[in-house]
Write a protein that holds these residues in place. Structure first.
Motif, PDB file in Angstrom:
ATOM      1  N   ALA A   7      -3.345  -7.406  -5.934  1.00 50.05           N
ATOM      2  CA  ALA A   7      -3.614  -8.843  -5.840  1.00 50.05           C
ATOM      3  C   ALA A   7      -4.704  -9.139  -4.819  1.00 50.05           C
ATOM      4  O   ALA A   7      -5.344 -10.195  -4.873  1.00 50.05           O
ATOM      5  CB  ALA A   7      -2.338  -9.589  -5.465  1.00 50.05           C
ATOM      6  N   LYS A  50       0.059   0.193   2.733  1.00 52.86           N
ATOM      7  CA  LYS A  50      -0.061   1.355   1.847  1.00 52.86           C
ATOM      8  C   LYS A  50      -0.957   2.375   2.546  1.00 52.86           C
ATOM      9  O   LYS A  50      -2.171   2.205   2.636  1.00 52.86           O
ATOM     10  CB  LYS A  50      -0.663   0.938   0.506  1.00 52.86           C
ATOM     11  CG  LYS A  50      -0.838   2.079  -0.481  1.00 52.86           C
ATOM     12  CD  LYS A  50      -1.441   1.569  -1.794  1.00 52.86           C
ATOM     13  CE  LYS A  50      -1.752   2.699  -2.753  1.00 52.86           C
ATOM     14  NZ  LYS A  50      -2.367   2.211  -4.012  1.00 52.86           N
ATOM     15  N   ALA A  65      -2.513  -9.594 -11.330  1.00 53.89           N
ATOM     16  CA  ALA A  65      -3.169 -10.514 -10.402  1.00 53.89           C
ATOM     17  C   ALA A  65      -3.785 -11.701 -11.131  1.00 53.89           C
ATOM     18  O   ALA A  65      -3.798 -12.829 -10.626  1.00 53.89           O
ATOM     19  CB  ALA A  65      -4.237  -9.785  -9.594  1.00 53.89           C
ATOM     20  N   ASP A  69      -5.179  -2.120   0.740  1.00 49.11           N
ATOM     21  CA  ASP A  69      -4.057  -1.218   0.995  1.00 49.11           C
ATOM     22  C   ASP A  69      -3.544  -1.370   2.430  1.00 49.11           C
ATOM     23  O   ASP A  69      -2.327  -1.364   2.670  1.00 49.11           O
ATOM     24  CB  ASP A  69      -4.486   0.234   0.752  1.00 49.11           C
ATOM     25  CG  ASP A  69      -4.710   0.540  -0.723  1.00 49.11           C
ATOM     26  OD1 ASP A  69      -4.212  -0.233  -1.573  1.00 49.11           O
ATOM     27  OD2 ASP A  69      -5.380   1.543  -1.021  1.00 49.11           O
ATOM     28  N   GLN A  77       5.167  -8.259 -12.999  1.00 50.62           N
ATOM     29  CA  GLN A  77       5.723  -6.971 -12.604  1.00 50.62           C
ATOM     30  C   GLN A  77       6.844  -6.513 -13.534  1.00 50.62           C
ATOM     31  O   GLN A  77       6.969  -5.325 -13.827  1.00 50.62           O
ATOM     32  CB  GLN A  77       6.237  -7.036 -11.169  1.00 50.62           C
ATOM     33  CG  GLN A  77       5.149  -6.861 -10.112  1.00 50.62           C
ATOM     34  CD  GLN A  77       5.735  -6.784  -8.720  1.00 50.62           C
ATOM     35  OE1 GLN A  77       6.126  -7.802  -8.154  1.00 50.62           O
ATOM     36  NE2 GLN A  77       5.810  -5.599  -8.173  1.00 50.62           N
ATOM     37  N   ASP A 135       2.074  -1.343  -7.373  1.00 48.36           N
ATOM     38  CA  ASP A 135       0.898  -1.746  -6.600  1.00 48.36           C
ATOM     39  C   ASP A 135       0.506  -3.207  -6.817  1.00 48.36           C
ATOM     40  O   ASP A 135      -0.631  -3.589  -6.515  1.00 48.36           O
ATOM     41  CB  ASP A 135      -0.297  -0.859  -6.955  1.00 48.36           C
ATOM     42  CG  ASP A 135      -0.236   0.480  -6.253  1.00 48.36           C
ATOM     43  OD1 ASP A 135       0.686   0.685  -5.452  1.00 48.36           O
ATOM     44  OD2 ASP A 135      -1.112   1.329  -6.511  1.00 48.36           O
ATOM     45  N   ALA A 136       1.423  -4.005  -7.309  1.00 46.83           N
ATOM     46  CA  ALA A 136       1.098  -5.410  -7.560  1.00 46.83           C
ATOM     47  C   ALA A 136       0.648  -6.115  -6.286  1.00 46.83           C
ATOM     48  O   ALA A 136      -0.230  -6.988  -6.326  1.00 46.83           O
ATOM     49  CB  ALA A 136       2.296  -6.131  -8.171  1.00 46.83           C
ATOM     50  N   ASP A 137       1.231  -5.740  -5.134  1.00 42.79           N
ATOM     51  CA  ASP A 137       0.880  -6.405  -3.874  1.00 42.79           C
ATOM     52  C   ASP A 137      -0.560  -6.096  -3.454  1.00 42.79           C
ATOM     53  O   ASP A 137      -1.337  -6.995  -3.140  1.00 42.79           O
ATOM     54  CB  ASP A 137       1.853  -6.021  -2.758  1.00 42.79           C
ATOM     55  CG  ASP A 137       2.003  -4.507  -2.577  1.00 42.79           C
ATOM     56  OD1 ASP A 137       1.450  -3.729  -3.379  1.00 42.79           O
ATOM     57  OD2 ASP A 137       2.701  -4.109  -1.607  1.00 42.79           O
ATOM     58  N   THR A 138      -0.943  -4.819  -3.494  1.00 44.10           N
ATOM     59  CA  THR A 138      -2.308  -4.469  -3.077  1.00 44.10           C
ATOM     60  C   THR A 138      -3.347  -4.836  -4.135  1.00 44.10           C
ATOM     61  O   THR A 138      -4.460  -5.239  -3.810  1.00 44.10           O
ATOM     62  CB  THR A 138      -2.399  -2.962  -2.729  1.00 44.10           C
ATOM     63  OG1 THR A 138      -3.709  -2.670  -2.253  1.00 44.10           O
ATOM     64  CG2 THR A 138      -2.096  -2.094  -3.926  1.00 44.10           C
ATOM     65  N   ARG A 185       1.921   5.827  -0.760  1.00 46.26           N
ATOM     66  CA  ARG A 185       1.974   4.962   0.424  1.00 46.26           C
ATOM     67  C   ARG A 185       2.301   5.741   1.685  1.00 46.26           C
ATOM     68  O   ARG A 185       2.481   5.152   2.750  1.00 46.26           O
ATOM     69  CB  ARG A 185       2.999   3.844   0.212  1.00 46.26           C
ATOM     70  CG  ARG A 185       2.589   2.884  -0.889  1.00 46.26           C
ATOM     71  CD  ARG A 185       3.620   1.809  -1.178  1.00 46.26           C
ATOM     72  NE  ARG A 185       3.127   0.943  -2.247  1.00 46.26           N
ATOM     73  CZ  ARG A 185       2.756  -0.322  -2.086  1.00 46.26           C
ATOM     74  NH1 ARG A 185       2.833  -0.885  -0.890  1.00 46.26           N
ATOM     75  NH2 ARG A 185       2.304  -1.031  -3.102  1.00 46.26           N
ATOM     76  N   GLN A 227      -3.601  -3.977   4.311  1.00 53.91           N
ATOM     77  CA  GLN A 227      -2.907  -5.255   4.491  1.00 53.91           C
ATOM     78  C   GLN A 227      -1.454  -5.200   4.031  1.00 53.91           C
ATOM     79  O   GLN A 227      -0.621  -5.949   4.548  1.00 53.91           O
ATOM     80  CB  GLN A 227      -3.647  -6.359   3.733  1.00 53.91           C
ATOM     81  CG  GLN A 227      -4.991  -6.728   4.336  1.00 53.91           C
ATOM     82  CD  GLN A 227      -5.652  -7.867   3.579  1.00 53.91           C
ATOM     83  OE1 GLN A 227      -5.135  -8.977   3.518  1.00 53.91           O
ATOM     84  NE2 GLN A 227      -6.805  -7.582   2.985  1.00 53.91           N
ATOM     85  N   VAL A 228      -1.139  -4.343   3.072  1.00 51.26           N
ATOM     86  CA  VAL A 228       0.242  -4.285   2.561  1.00 51.26           C
ATOM     87  C   VAL A 228       0.985  -3.053   3.058  1.00 51.26           C
ATOM     88  O   VAL A 228       2.112  -2.796   2.628  1.00 51.26           O
ATOM     89  CB  VAL A 228       0.250  -4.317   1.020  1.00 51.26           C
ATOM     90  CG1 VAL A 228      -0.430  -5.572   0.504  1.00 51.26           C
ATOM     91  CG2 VAL A 228      -0.403  -3.070   0.429  1.00 51.26           C
TER      92      VAL A 228
END
Length: 289
Positions: free
Chosen positions: A59, A197, A74, A192, A80, A54-57, A134, A194-195
């Protein structure tokens, strides 16, 4: 990345299983200590794998200690690769410890199987290629891992294979866990989305409140329906004392971005079940098997 504000909820879920086991008869506290240690290691591995996946969401999310992940990646305190390595190392320790405990007889075989299912469940919850969180299945998976498997681990460490009745007794706890995780995902819905999920909050938007209300209805309604024959009256009474918290949560659904109401309801209901089953145990009236 360990999410220290969330880890205690795992101990609380395990304690629900201990309380149910106590109501059924005496337990070995040394065996319970081993079971709890292994359970929390599996929980920790799941947290690290979730941090990696979940590093993307995370952040993009607002970090509250309950929602938005830990924020460690973040903020630049970790990356990661560290999260992945931590997840692999702790998972390995859990597997080795679980294998030793099962083979040596320190925990029953049924407990070893539950531990393995829980560890694998934590991985498929967030890690690709499955990544259930996701795909609209994260809430139910999370609730089953925390509200069912963790208490089952405690019960299995006490009395070996749990009977069907114990699974039914834990359904209100699964529903309470759903109330919490729905609130967490509601708080994270914008990040979530935006990425890509697809949590229930992203898929249903404000209509996710119907899932929330259903979870609350089950958390409180099941003890009422099962009272006296599967769920002890003491548990029902303890749950009803938390009803103001549940009603407050119901009124705040989708009206606040804070995950606190849902998390508070889950904690209150878990404590209520612990107290109720403990009263049964101390009164010396085991539940009919």
């Amino acid at each position: 990345m360990s999410r220290p504000l969330i880890l205690p909820s795992g101990v609380l879920a395990y304690a629900v299983g201990v309380a149910i086991a106590l109501a059924d008869g005496p337990i070995d506290w040394g065996r319970q200590a081993i079971g709890l240690t292994l359970t929390m290691l599996a929980n920790l591995a799941a947290h690290y794998s979730d941090e990696y996946a979940d590093a993307d969401t995370d952040a993009l999310a607002h970090h509250t200690g309950v929602s938005g992940g830990s924020g460690a990646i973040a903020a630049g305190y970790a990356d990661q690769s560290l999260a992945l390595r931590a997840a692999l190392v702790v998972s390995g320790i859990t597997l080795l410890g679980g294998a030793w405990a099962t083979i040596s007889g320190a925990i029953p075989f049924a407990a070893g199987i539950i531990l393995l299912i829980g560890l694998l469940g934590g991985w498929v919850y967030s890690m690709p290629p499955i990544a259930l969180e996701r795909r609209g299945w994260g809430e139910l998976t999370n609730a089953l891992l925390g509200g069912l498997l963790m208490p089952l681990m405690a019960y299995a460490c006490a009395h070996d294979t749990p009977p069907l009745r114990v699974y039914i007794q834990l359904m209100p706890i699964v529903a309470a866990a759903l109330v919490c995780i729905l609130g967490v995902h509601w708080a994270d819905r914008h990040a979530d989305a935006q990425v890509g999920k697809y949590t229930l909050a992203v898929l249903y938007g404000a209509n996710v409140r119907w899932w929330w209300w259903l979870s609350l209805a089950l958390a409180y309604g099941l003890p009422v329906l099962l009272a006296g024959w599967i769920v002890p009256i003491e548990v029902l009474i303890a749950c009803l004392t938390t009803l103001p918290v549940g009603l407050y949560t119901a009124a705040r659904l989708t009206r606040t971005n804070s995950p606190a109401p849902g998390a508070t309801t889950m904690v209150a209901l878990m404590l209520a079940h612990i107290v109720g089953y403990a009263l049964v145990a101390f009164a010396g009236h085991p539940i009919i098997k």
